[in-house]
Design a protein around this motif. Structure first.
Motif, PDB file in Angstrom:
ATOM      1  N   MET A  29       0.684  -1.280   0.028  1.00 12.90           N
ATOM      2  CA  MET A  29      -0.146  -0.028  -0.020  1.00 12.90           C
ATOM      3  C   MET A  29       0.840   1.354   0.066  1.00 12.90           C
ATOM      4  N   LEU A  30       0.704   2.160  -0.962  1.00  9.79           N
ATOM      5  CA  LEU A  30       1.436   3.264  -1.108  1.00  9.79           C
ATOM      6  C   LEU A  30       0.725   4.639  -0.956  1.00  9.79           C
ATOM      7  N   PHE A  31       0.945   5.540   0.113  1.00  7.45           N
ATOM      8  CA  PHE A  31       0.356   6.757   0.023  1.00  7.45           C
ATOM      9  C   PHE A  31       0.918   7.578  -0.919  1.00  7.45           C
ATOM     10  N   THR A  32       0.049   8.709  -1.391  1.00  5.17           N
ATOM     11  CA  THR A  32       0.311   9.693  -2.072  1.00  5.17           C
ATOM     12  C   THR A  32      -0.479  10.755  -1.914  1.00  5.17           C
ATOM     13  N   THR A  48      -4.499   6.551  -2.304  1.00  7.14           N
ATOM     14  CA  THR A  48      -3.595   5.500  -2.101  1.00  7.14           C
ATOM     15  C   THR A  48      -3.714   4.411  -3.116  1.00  7.14           C
ATOM     16  N   ILE A  49      -2.558   3.715  -3.262  1.00  7.31           N
ATOM     17  CA  ILE A  49      -2.272   2.682  -4.411  1.00  7.31           C
ATOM     18  C   ILE A  49      -2.028   1.406  -3.751  1.00  7.31           C
ATOM     19  N   HIS A  51       9.407   5.023  -0.252  1.00  9.96           N
ATOM     20  CA  HIS A  51       8.468   5.851  -0.788  1.00  9.96           C
ATOM     21  C   HIS A  51       7.332   6.454   0.219  1.00  9.96           C
ATOM     22  N   ASN A  52       6.988   5.575   1.221  1.00 10.34           N
ATOM     23  CA  ASN A  52       6.031   6.023   2.163  1.00 10.34           C
ATOM     24  C   ASN A  52       6.361   6.959   3.197  1.00 10.34           C
ATOM     25  N   ASN A  71      -7.746  20.960   3.800  1.00  8.58           N
ATOM     26  CA  ASN A  71      -8.960  20.576   3.332  1.00  8.58           C
ATOM     27  C   ASN A  71      -8.898  20.061   1.787  1.00  8.58           C
ATOM     28  N   THR A  72      -8.333  20.766   1.025  1.00  7.30           N
ATOM     29  CA  THR A  72      -8.056  20.211  -0.320  1.00  7.30           C
ATOM     30  C   THR A  72      -7.079  18.628  -0.310  1.00  7.30           C
ATOM     31  N   MET A  73      -6.112  18.732   0.550  1.00  6.65           N
ATOM     32  CA  MET A  73      -5.344  17.567   0.797  1.00  6.65           C
ATOM     33  C   MET A  73      -6.207  16.301   1.118  1.00  6.65           C
ATOM     34  N   VAL A  74      -6.940  16.647   2.128  1.00  9.89           N
ATOM     35  CA  VAL A  74      -7.745  15.635   2.814  1.00  9.89           C
ATOM     36  C   VAL A  74      -8.751  14.894   1.813  1.00  9.89           C
ATOM     37  N   LYS A  75      -9.405  15.831   0.831  1.00  6.31           N
ATOM     38  CA  LYS A  75     -10.246  15.236  -0.258  1.00  6.31           C
ATOM     39  C   LYS A  75      -9.389  14.549  -1.153  1.00  6.31           C
ATOM     40  N   GLN A  76      -8.272  15.022  -1.489  1.00  6.95           N
ATOM     41  CA  GLN A  76      -7.412  14.260  -2.364  1.00  6.95           C
ATOM     42  C   GLN A  76      -6.809  12.753  -2.131  1.00  6.95           C
ATOM     43  N   MET A  77      -6.542  12.865  -0.700  1.00  9.31           N
ATOM     44  CA  MET A  77      -5.880  11.508  -0.304  1.00  9.31           C
ATOM     45  C   MET A  77      -7.001  10.555   0.228  1.00  9.31           C
ATOM     46  N   ASP A  78      -8.128  10.801   0.150  1.00  2.11           N
ATOM     47  CA  ASP A  78      -9.251   9.937   0.586  1.00  2.11           C
ATOM     48  C   ASP A  78      -9.928   9.285  -0.720  1.00  2.11           C
ATOM     49  N   LYS A  79      -8.871   8.797  -1.494  1.00  2.00           N
ATOM     50  CA  LYS A  79      -9.170   8.099  -2.756  1.00  2.00           C
ATOM     51  C   LYS A  79      -8.504   6.785  -2.756  1.00  2.00           C
ATOM     52  N   ARG A  80      -8.950   5.841  -3.354  1.00  2.00           N
ATOM     53  CA  ARG A  80      -8.311   4.574  -3.761  1.00  2.00           C
ATOM     54  C   ARG A  80      -8.114   4.644  -5.439  1.00  2.00           C
ATOM     55  N   LEU A  81      -6.651   4.718  -5.644  1.00  2.00           N
ATOM     56  CA  LEU A  81      -6.281   5.042  -7.243  1.00  2.00           C
ATOM     57  C   LEU A  81      -6.112   3.663  -7.793  1.00  2.00           C
TER      58      LEU A  81
END
Length: 376
Positions: free
Chosen positions: A283-286, A290-291, A340-341, A366-376
């Motif tokens: 699991m990679l955080f970006t 998350t990948i 990486h992580n 707030n922008t970052m929280v929305k972006q990071m709360d995704k599964r890529l």
């Protein structure tokens, strides 16, 4: 230890500061990679220094006491020299590890009797001997011995445990006054707020800890299974009471989103095994989500691991290659993912600091929280 608070965000309680110890400056907010047994898993010290570049890492009293043992660390001249690390180290007192042993330990007023997870031998931790052990380990910041309560936790148990943690704190402080530094540099001591998820207990504990007048303060007993909103609620209550002119450390937290939300509540220091443990599982955080690098969708994706990444692995290797390493069970895959992580976590807190200083942290967060709360 000196703590300088440079700026507080106007739309939140996020803070940018600097901690200075005999091993150098720590710019806050900071994430501390976990080096439980004198190593950050899967990372050479050279990579840790040059690629991840943390101002401070974390070691653990319980694990170092059992292996390699304090006698070896004393002969080596302390943990810094033993592991070849010339920057700051913080040691957790072992309270959380003793808590996680559950059936293999017995808690009494005197301390905790526990069975080693390595060979089954019996040992006793008391506030007094844990202070002595941490003197020998030689970390720059050492933690009080406390009891970490489970979640969920009965109110009466949480209250009894909190009061015992406070009595243990007094014993820690009294014993430290009689125990000189083991090496030619000083150590700072942080007590720990407990009280489970009960606001009245958290307030009471925070007041007790604040009155101890230590050089910094920590919040324990969270990130043990409670919902994120409970964690944020307890952090907010405690940060309203802990002194502003001392660093605040939230123990064992957490996901990248947890870290940003708690920075917004006034936390300065974090540690968690998540970036290294999840890396070993692929699991990679970006910054964009998350990948799961083991997914088949990455099999023929020859783009770099993370175009925004700050470490050499992010540009040098492709997603397809990293997926291949995991499928083939090559340990190099775990090492690449770990670098990486950890690099991402350090980038995240440093970006947070930059935006606090620039005055736009809240909107960026707030922008970052929305972006990071995704599964890529």
């Amino acid at each position: 230890m000196e703590f300088t608070l440079h700026k507080t965000d106007v739309q939140s309680k996020a803070r940018a500061g600097t901690i200075k110890t005999d091993h150098g400056a720590i710019e806050t907010p900071i994430f501390m990679p976990v080096g439980t047994v004198a190593s950050v898993k899967g990372v050479h010290q050279k990579e840790l220094r040059e690629e991840i570049n943390p101002d401070i890492i974390l070691g653990n009293t319980y694990h170092l006491f059992l292996r390699p043992k304090t006698e070896i660390l004393q002969k080596a001249g302390g943990l810094h020299k033993f592991m070849g690390w010339d920057r700051n180290i913080l040691t957790d007192s072992g309270g959380y590890q003793v808590y996680s042993l559950s059936g293999n330990r017995k808690i009494k007023e005197e301390g905790v009797k526990f069975k080693s997870h390595i060979d089954g031998s019996m040992h006793m931790f008391t506030p007094e001997n844990v202070m002595e052990i941490q003197r020998v380990i030689g970390a720059d910041i050492i933690m009080a011995f406390d009891e970490c309560t489970p979640y969920p936790c009965d109110y009466n148990y949480a209250k009894r445990s909190m009061h015992m943690t406070h009595r243990w704190l007094d014993r820690c402080i009294n014993h430290l006054e009689k125990t000189p530094f083991a090496y030619d540099y000083s150590q700072s001591f942080f007590p720990i707020v407990q009280g489970s998820t009960y606001k009245d207990l958290r307030r009471q504990s925070a007041e007790y800890i604040a009155n101890a007048g230590a050089e910094g303060n920590a919040i324990g007993g969270l990130s043990v299974g409670e919902p994120a909103e409970e964690m944020y609620g307890m952090t907010e209550v405690v940060c309203e009471i802990l002194p502003e002119d001392k660093p605040r450390y939230l123990m064992g937290v957490g996901t990248p989103i947890n870290i940003l939300e708690n920075i917004a509540l006034g936390i300065d220091m974090f540690d968690c095994v998540m970036p290294t443990r999840n890396a070993r599982n692929g699991m990679l955080f970006t910054a964009h989500g998350t990948i799961n690098i083991k997914n088949k969708k990455w099999e023929d994706d020859f783009s770099s691991i993370d175009e925004m990444g700050t470490t050499f692995v992010d540009k040098e290797y492709s997603k397809a290659y990293l997926r291949h390493l995991f499928v083939a069970n090559e340990y190099l895959g775990k090492q690449i993912a770990t670098i990486h992580n950890l690099g991402f976590y350090l980038w995240l807190v440093r970006e947070a600091r930059k935006h606090i200083l620039e005055g736009d942290f809240y909107s960026w967060k707030n922008t970052m929280v929305k972006q990071m709360d995704k599964r890529l």
